[in-house]
Design a protein around this motif. Structure first.
Motif, PDB file in Angstrom:
ATOM      1  N   ASP A 153       0.805  -1.212   0.000  1.00  0.00           N
ATOM      2  CA  ASP A 153       0.000   0.000   0.000  1.00  0.00           C
ATOM      3  C   ASP A 153       0.844   1.270   0.000  1.00  0.00           C
ATOM      4  OD1 ASP A 153       0.878  -0.453   2.603  1.00  0.00           O
ATOM      5  OD2 ASP A 153      -1.124  -0.553   3.471  1.00  0.00           O
ATOM      6  N   ALA A 154       2.044   1.203   0.571  1.00  0.00           N
ATOM      7  CA  ALA A 154       2.906   2.383   0.562  1.00  0.00           C
ATOM      8  C   ALA A 154       3.434   2.666  -0.839  1.00  0.00           C
ATOM      9  CB  ALA A 154       4.064   2.195   1.537  1.00  0.00           C
ATOM     10  N   ASN A 155       3.687   1.620  -1.626  1.00  0.00           N
ATOM     11  CA  ASN A 155       4.055   1.818  -3.021  1.00  0.00           C
ATOM     12  C   ASN A 155       2.918   2.477  -3.791  1.00  0.00           C
ATOM     13  OD1 ASN A 155       6.573   0.700  -2.674  1.00  0.00           O
ATOM     14  ND2 ASN A 155       6.057  -1.279  -3.584  1.00  0.00           N
ATOM     15  N   CYS A 156       1.694   2.093  -3.476  1.00  0.00           N
ATOM     16  CA  CYS A 156       0.531   2.713  -4.128  1.00  0.00           C
ATOM     17  C   CYS A 156       0.440   4.194  -3.781  1.00  0.00           C
ATOM     18  CB  CYS A 156      -0.744   1.987  -3.719  1.00  0.00           C
ATOM     19  SG  CYS A 156      -0.893   0.341  -4.441  1.00  0.00           S
ATOM     20  N   LEU A 157       0.706   4.528  -2.523  1.00  0.00           N
ATOM     21  CA  LEU A 157       0.738   5.933  -2.123  1.00  0.00           C
ATOM     22  C   LEU A 157       1.791   6.683  -2.934  1.00  0.00           C
ATOM     23  CD1 LEU A 157       0.036   8.320  -0.224  1.00  0.00           C
ATOM     24  CD2 LEU A 157       1.694   7.384   1.387  1.00  0.00           C
ATOM     25  N   ALA A 158       2.970   6.093  -3.080  1.00  0.00           N
ATOM     26  CA  ALA A 158       4.039   6.735  -3.843  1.00  0.00           C
ATOM     27  C   ALA A 158       3.623   6.971  -5.289  1.00  0.00           C
ATOM     28  CB  ALA A 158       5.308   5.887  -3.776  1.00  0.00           C
ATOM     29  N   SER A 201       0.584   7.146  -6.697  1.00  0.00           N
ATOM     30  CA  SER A 201      -0.511   8.096  -6.897  1.00  0.00           C
ATOM     31  C   SER A 201      -0.068   9.527  -6.650  1.00  0.00           C
ATOM     32  CB  SER A 201      -1.700   7.754  -6.001  1.00  0.00           C
ATOM     33  OG  SER A 201      -1.343   7.820  -4.635  1.00  0.00           O
ATOM     34  N   GLU A 202       0.710   9.750  -5.596  1.00  0.00           N
ATOM     35  CA  GLU A 202       1.138  11.111  -5.294  1.00  0.00           C
ATOM     36  C   GLU A 202       2.208  11.608  -6.273  1.00  0.00           C
ATOM     37  OE1 GLU A 202      -0.205  13.235  -3.245  1.00  0.00           O
ATOM     38  OE2 GLU A 202      -1.675  11.792  -2.498  1.00  0.00           O
ATOM     39  N   TYR A 203       2.985  10.693  -6.819  1.00  0.00           N
ATOM     40  CA  TYR A 203       4.004  11.093  -7.792  1.00  0.00           C
ATOM     41  C   TYR A 203       3.373  11.472  -9.139  1.00  0.00           C
ATOM     42  CZ  TYR A 203       8.300  11.176 -10.506  1.00  0.00           C
ATOM     43  OH  TYR A 203       9.347  11.576 -11.310  1.00  0.00           O
ATOM     44  N   HIS A 204       2.361  10.732  -9.548  1.00  0.00           N
ATOM     45  CA  HIS A 204       1.792  10.944 -10.878  1.00  0.00           C
ATOM     46  C   HIS A 204       0.544  11.820 -10.887  1.00  0.00           C
ATOM     47  CE1 HIS A 204       4.473   8.230 -13.030  1.00  0.00           C
ATOM     48  NE2 HIS A 204       4.378   7.406 -12.003  1.00  0.00           N
ATOM     49  N   LEU A 205      -0.218  11.809  -9.805  1.00  0.00           N
ATOM     50  CA  LEU A 205      -1.499  12.516  -9.796  1.00  0.00           C
ATOM     51  C   LEU A 205      -1.636  13.532  -8.668  1.00  0.00           C
ATOM     52  CD1 LEU A 205      -3.978   9.532 -10.402  1.00  0.00           C
ATOM     53  CD2 LEU A 205      -3.177  11.189 -12.092  1.00  0.00           C
ATOM     54  N   GLY A 206      -0.788  13.450  -7.651  1.00  0.00           N
ATOM     55  CA  GLY A 206      -1.033  14.202  -6.435  1.00  0.00           C
ATOM     56  C   GLY A 206      -0.076  15.339  -6.175  1.00  0.00           C
ATOM     57  N   SER A 208       7.475   7.643   0.294  1.00  0.00           N
ATOM     58  CA  SER A 208       6.113   7.706   0.829  1.00  0.00           C
ATOM     59  C   SER A 208       6.060   6.864   2.094  1.00  0.00           C
ATOM     60  CB  SER A 208       5.097   7.182  -0.187  1.00  0.00           C
ATOM     61  OG  SER A 208       5.340   5.819  -0.482  1.00  0.00           O
ATOM     62  N   LEU A 209       5.617   7.473   3.175  1.00  0.00           N
ATOM     63  CA  LEU A 209       5.467   6.763   4.440  1.00  0.00           C
ATOM     64  C   LEU A 209       3.989   6.564   4.736  1.00  0.00           C
ATOM     65  CD1 LEU A 209       7.936   8.751   6.743  1.00  0.00           C
ATOM     66  CD2 LEU A 209       8.447   6.756   5.316  1.00  0.00           C
ATOM     67  N   CYS A 267       3.253   0.808   9.957  1.00  0.00           N
ATOM     68  CA  CYS A 267       4.212   1.747   9.385  1.00  0.00           C
ATOM     69  C   CYS A 267       4.870   1.095   8.182  1.00  0.00           C
ATOM     70  CB  CYS A 267       5.283   2.135  10.409  1.00  0.00           C
ATOM     71  SG  CYS A 267       4.672   3.110  11.792  1.00  0.00           S
ATOM     72  N   GLY A 268       4.654   1.687   7.022  1.00  0.00           N
ATOM     73  CA  GLY A 268       5.241   1.159   5.798  1.00  0.00           C
ATOM     74  C   GLY A 268       5.868   2.268   4.990  1.00  0.00           C
ATOM     75  N   SER A 269       6.484   1.906   3.869  1.00  0.00           N
ATOM     76  CA  SER A 269       7.150   2.907   3.048  1.00  0.00           C
ATOM     77  C   SER A 269       7.280   2.435   1.620  1.00  0.00           C
ATOM     78  CB  SER A 269       8.541   3.212   3.615  1.00  0.00           C
ATOM     79  OG  SER A 269       9.254   4.062   2.756  1.00  0.00           O
ATOM     80  N   GLY A 270       7.175   3.386   0.692  1.00  0.00           N
ATOM     81  CA  GLY A 270       7.449   3.142  -0.715  1.00  0.00           C
ATOM     82  C   GLY A 270       8.525   4.098  -1.192  1.00  0.00           C
ATOM     83  N   LEU A 271       9.148   3.765  -2.309  1.00  0.00           N
ATOM     84  CA  LEU A 271      10.311   4.513  -2.767  1.00  0.00           C
ATOM     85  C   LEU A 271      10.288   4.662  -4.281  1.00  0.00           C
ATOM     86  CD1 LEU A 271      13.136   5.727  -2.125  1.00  0.00           C
ATOM     87  CD2 LEU A 271      14.049   3.397  -2.267  1.00  0.00           C
ATOM     88  N   ILE A 272      10.399   5.896  -4.744  1.00  0.00           N
ATOM     89  CA  ILE A 272      10.544   6.182  -6.169  1.00  0.00           C
ATOM     90  C   ILE A 272      11.883   6.872  -6.382  1.00  0.00           C
ATOM     91  CG2 ILE A 272       9.706   7.668  -8.046  1.00  0.00           C
ATOM     92  CD1 ILE A 272       6.882   6.979  -7.241  1.00  0.00           C
ATOM     93  N   ILE A 273      12.684   6.294  -7.282  1.00  0.00           N
ATOM     94  CA  ILE A 273      14.000   6.833  -7.609  1.00  0.00           C
ATOM     95  C   ILE A 273      14.037   7.162  -9.099  1.00  0.00           C
ATOM     96  CG2 ILE A 273      16.483   6.362  -7.735  1.00  0.00           C
ATOM     97  CD1 ILE A 273      15.528   6.718  -4.896  1.00  0.00           C
TER      98      ILE A 273
END
Length: 310
Positions: A110-115, A117-122, A136-137, A143-149
């Motif tokens: 779910d944290a990857n999904c947050l990353a 959506s917020e990177y492309h639409l938010g 994205s935390l 507590c989870g996290s996603g990462l876009i590089i």
């Protein structure tokens, strides 16, 4: 029918489905309760029900659906792992969903999904369009996290890239379902903070009330110490993340992520643990709110060719 992107956000309390058209405009969005306490098979039935509702409403079926889950599918075994909805752990969720839904399935946490959506639409295109590296935390029940590089979602060899919730923060701390003690989730998740408050005040109060009483200037030690624990331990945990990734922007979702003090009161605390003499990383709340998860799951379908596996 034009190309569409289907996404499902599988949470501990709700299953949400959204369908976007090729212009990323919303065609369908509904949610139902997960009822996870009834077990794994029932969770699959609930997912099938919300997808069938979308099919009936729109009059067509997807060829592929993206899923955001409270854990990840192990790339080697296909088994779910690291899920705080523990009914999913050890299950072949992807294979079971493909069989039930009769379509291809993509799964990420779910944290990857947050990353996504917020990177492309938010928040990123809206306010920080030059940002390429974001974290994205999720700070809520877990507590989870996603990462876009460089604009690409990082999945990793084991499917755990970017995770921070189960790094040990306090030696010999509280036990976690992951098997460790004192990991980030057992210290600064919502339930962990409420448990800490209870250990001092000898009564239960929800985190929302604890923050409200703290801001009102309540003199009781339990309020001050609980909020202090959140700010100090968050600062220690995120400083390690910044030292390794050095992101442009950190997006904080989840109920605890709504705590304004995380943004106003932690920069000096973080700097104490940072391998730098200044802190320029932007900390922000998500722009899409609780839509982030399901929109990110749909975007997983659109962006699946950009995943990194190492």
């Amino acid at each position: 029918m034009n190309k569409t992107y289907w996404g499902v956000d599988l949470g501990g309390t709700k299953v949400e489905c959204a369908v976007l058209d090729e212009n990323l405009e919303l065609l369908f969005r509904e949610r139902i309760s997960t009822e996870r306490e009834k077990g794994y098979s029932h969770i699959l039935e609930r997912i099938s029900a919300i997808v069938q509702q979308a099919r009936s409403t729109l009059g067509f079926s997807p060829s592929i659906i993206g899923f955001g889950t409270p854990g990840t599918s192990d790339p080697r075994t296909g088994l779910m792992k690291n899920c705080n909805s523990t009914q999913l752990n050890g299950k072949t969720l992807k294979a079971d969903l493909m069989k039930r839904l009769n379509c291809e399935v993509l799964i990420t946490n779910d944290a990857n999904c947050l990353a996504l959506s917020e990177y492309h639409l938010g928040i990123i295109p809206a306010r920080y369009p030059d940002a390429k590296n974001i974290v994205s935390l999720i700070m809520g029940t877990g507590c989870g996290s996603g990462l876009i590089i460089n604009g690409m979602l990082v999945n990793g060899l084991h499917g755990i890239a970017g995770e921070w919730g189960h790094n040990v923060l306090i030696d010999d701390g509280d036990s976690c379902y992951c098997g460790k003690r004192g990991c980030v989730e057992t210290v600064i998740s919502g339930p962990a903070l409420e448990k800490f408050f209870h250990s001092i005040a000898l009564r239960h109060e929800p985190m929302k009330n604890i923050l409200s009483r703290y801001r009102e200037g309540n003199k009781e030690d339990a309020y001050r110490l609980t909020v202090g624990r959140l700010l100090e331990q968050f600062s220690r945990a995120i400083a390690t993340y910044i030292n390794i990734v050095d992101p442009d922007v950190i997006i904080i979702g989840g109920g605890v992520g709504n705590t304004d003090e995380l943004y106003s009161d932690t920069p000096d605390l973080i700097l104490q643990h940072l391998f730098n003499d200044s802190l320029n990383t932007v900390f922000t709340k998500p722009l899409l709110g609780d839509s982030s998860g399901v929109f990110g799951a749909a975007l997983l379908v659109k962006m699946n060719n950009t995943l990194l596996h190492a």
